[in-house]
Design a protein around this motif. Sequence first.
Motif, PDB file in Angstrom:
ATOM      1  N   ASN A 194     -48.041   2.555 -24.849  1.00 37.30           N
ATOM      2  CA  ASN A 194     -46.957   3.153 -24.703  1.00 37.30           C
ATOM      3  C   ASN A 194     -46.464   3.529 -23.102  1.00 37.30           C
ATOM      4  O   ASN A 194     -45.251   3.147 -23.021  1.00 37.30           O
TER       5      ASN A 194
ATOM      6  N   ASN B 281     -43.246   1.631 -21.093  1.00 36.26           N
ATOM      7  CA  ASN B 281     -42.287   2.404 -20.449  1.00 36.26           C
ATOM      8  C   ASN B 281     -42.009   2.027 -19.259  1.00 36.26           C
ATOM      9  O   ASN B 281     -40.908   1.900 -18.648  1.00 36.26           O
TER      10      ASN B 281
ATOM     11  N   LYS C 118     -32.864   3.124 -24.834  1.00 44.66           N
ATOM     12  CA  LYS C 118     -32.870   2.057 -25.249  1.00 44.66           C
ATOM     13  C   LYS C 118     -32.235   1.803 -26.451  1.00 44.66           C
ATOM     14  O   LYS C 118     -32.650   2.155 -27.307  1.00 44.66           O
TER      15      LYS C 118
ATOM     16  N   GLY D  39     -42.622   6.288 -28.713  1.00 41.85           N
ATOM     17  CA  GLY D  39     -43.348   6.019 -27.955  1.00 41.85           C
ATOM     18  C   GLY D  39     -44.319   7.347 -27.522  1.00 41.85           C
ATOM     19  O   GLY D  39     -45.356   7.458 -27.711  1.00 41.85           O
TER      20      GLY D  39
HETATM   21 MG   LIG Z   1     -41.428   3.727 -24.988  1.00 42.71          MG
END
Ligand SMILES: [Mg+2]
Length: 368
Positions: A257, A261, A324, A331
Amino acid sequence: MSIQETVFIKRRNEGLNLSGLLFRSMEPGVVSVDAQRTVTAFNRAAERITGLMAQAILGRRMTGLPASLQKVIEETFASGKPVTDRTFVLFPDAEEKAPVHASTSLCADGSGQPLVVVAVFHDLNSARKLERRIRRLERLASIGTLSAGVAHEIKNALVAIKSFSDLLAERNEDVEMTSLISRETKRIDSLVTQLLKFAGPAKPTFSSVSIHEVIENSLRLVQHHITTRKIQLVRALDAGIDLVQGDAKQLEQALINLLLNAIEAMEEMGSLTVATEIVVATAHLSPLEPKGKAEQIQVSIKDTGSGIPPEVNKRLFVPFVTTKPEGTGLGLAITSRIIQEHHGRISVESEVNKGTTFKITLPLSRMP
Ligand SMILES: [Mg+2]
Ligand SMILES: Nc1ncnc2c1ncn2[C@@H]1O[C@H](COP(=O)(O)OP(=O)(O)OP(=O)(O)O)[C@@H](O)[C@H]1O
């Protein structure tokens, strides 16, 4: 005065102080009235609930008390019996109603004539607020369980949809439409998978895990994204020891995660640094570790990406916070939960347009 007498008086005063303290700090409002209808006690909670000051009430006739409270006290004097479980509004004419729950008790002389009546009353508004909060928490907990169940059902249905859309694609029937179905199905599938992990992650199964191995496995899984974005990867796995008690799959999930990112925050040619080092814990992190000298492994994941805007940073670990278009915002919520379950900590430093560093610290396993 003899020493015994002095000690006795001191003890008695201490006792009085203690009962005075108890009386003042009691949660319910307490008021006592003697046979002449003079107020002899009025504690802090009584001040808070009625909005009256003790100094304006004490030693005076009870007519200064709210009429509804006088009524139950007077009723007790008249009947010589306690009033139990009475609910009434303290000031019926006030804009904001203050419902209270009251009971009285009394001290009587030899002939049963009441000498003192004590009324004890609770503010029902704050009790109701607390009750509402507890109900809300219970509801949230059941929503959690429910959503885990629903998520399972959705996943089963998705398997059927996916197989049929694959079949349609094989038959070449409306390729554009079937690929759309397939793409959207995948999206729902990943959302539900994340939700399932958040709502009810399987209890981690702990064993001795090498953090460096977990990092290498995680990097392997995101390597494709690193290459396509021409990101420079720097490894500085400097920690001399890297064994922790943990669940390798979950730790891998937590790192992936963070890595995704970081990758998503960078345009082409960015730089991603993954580093480990041994740090001495400033706080007592694990119940398994002795307090004071716990050494820990710190994993940092540093990117030269967009940085996190302050308004997002404040709510970074809250589920569904995302900037996003395709993100679920789960996440980091999942990552922080996994780290917590491993008795570790996660922190972030970020500067807009410069980059972000996430740091995880985990207690080292005490095995060699
Ligand atoms: Mg993420
Ligand atoms: N390294 C980073 N650089 C810049 N912004 C970040 C970084 N990590 C997280 N963020 C910000 O925090 C938000 C939340 O991240 P999180 O991983 O929880 O969800 P997401 O990435 O948006 O969705 P998902 O993980 O489901 O794809 C992101 O949308 C992004 O705005």
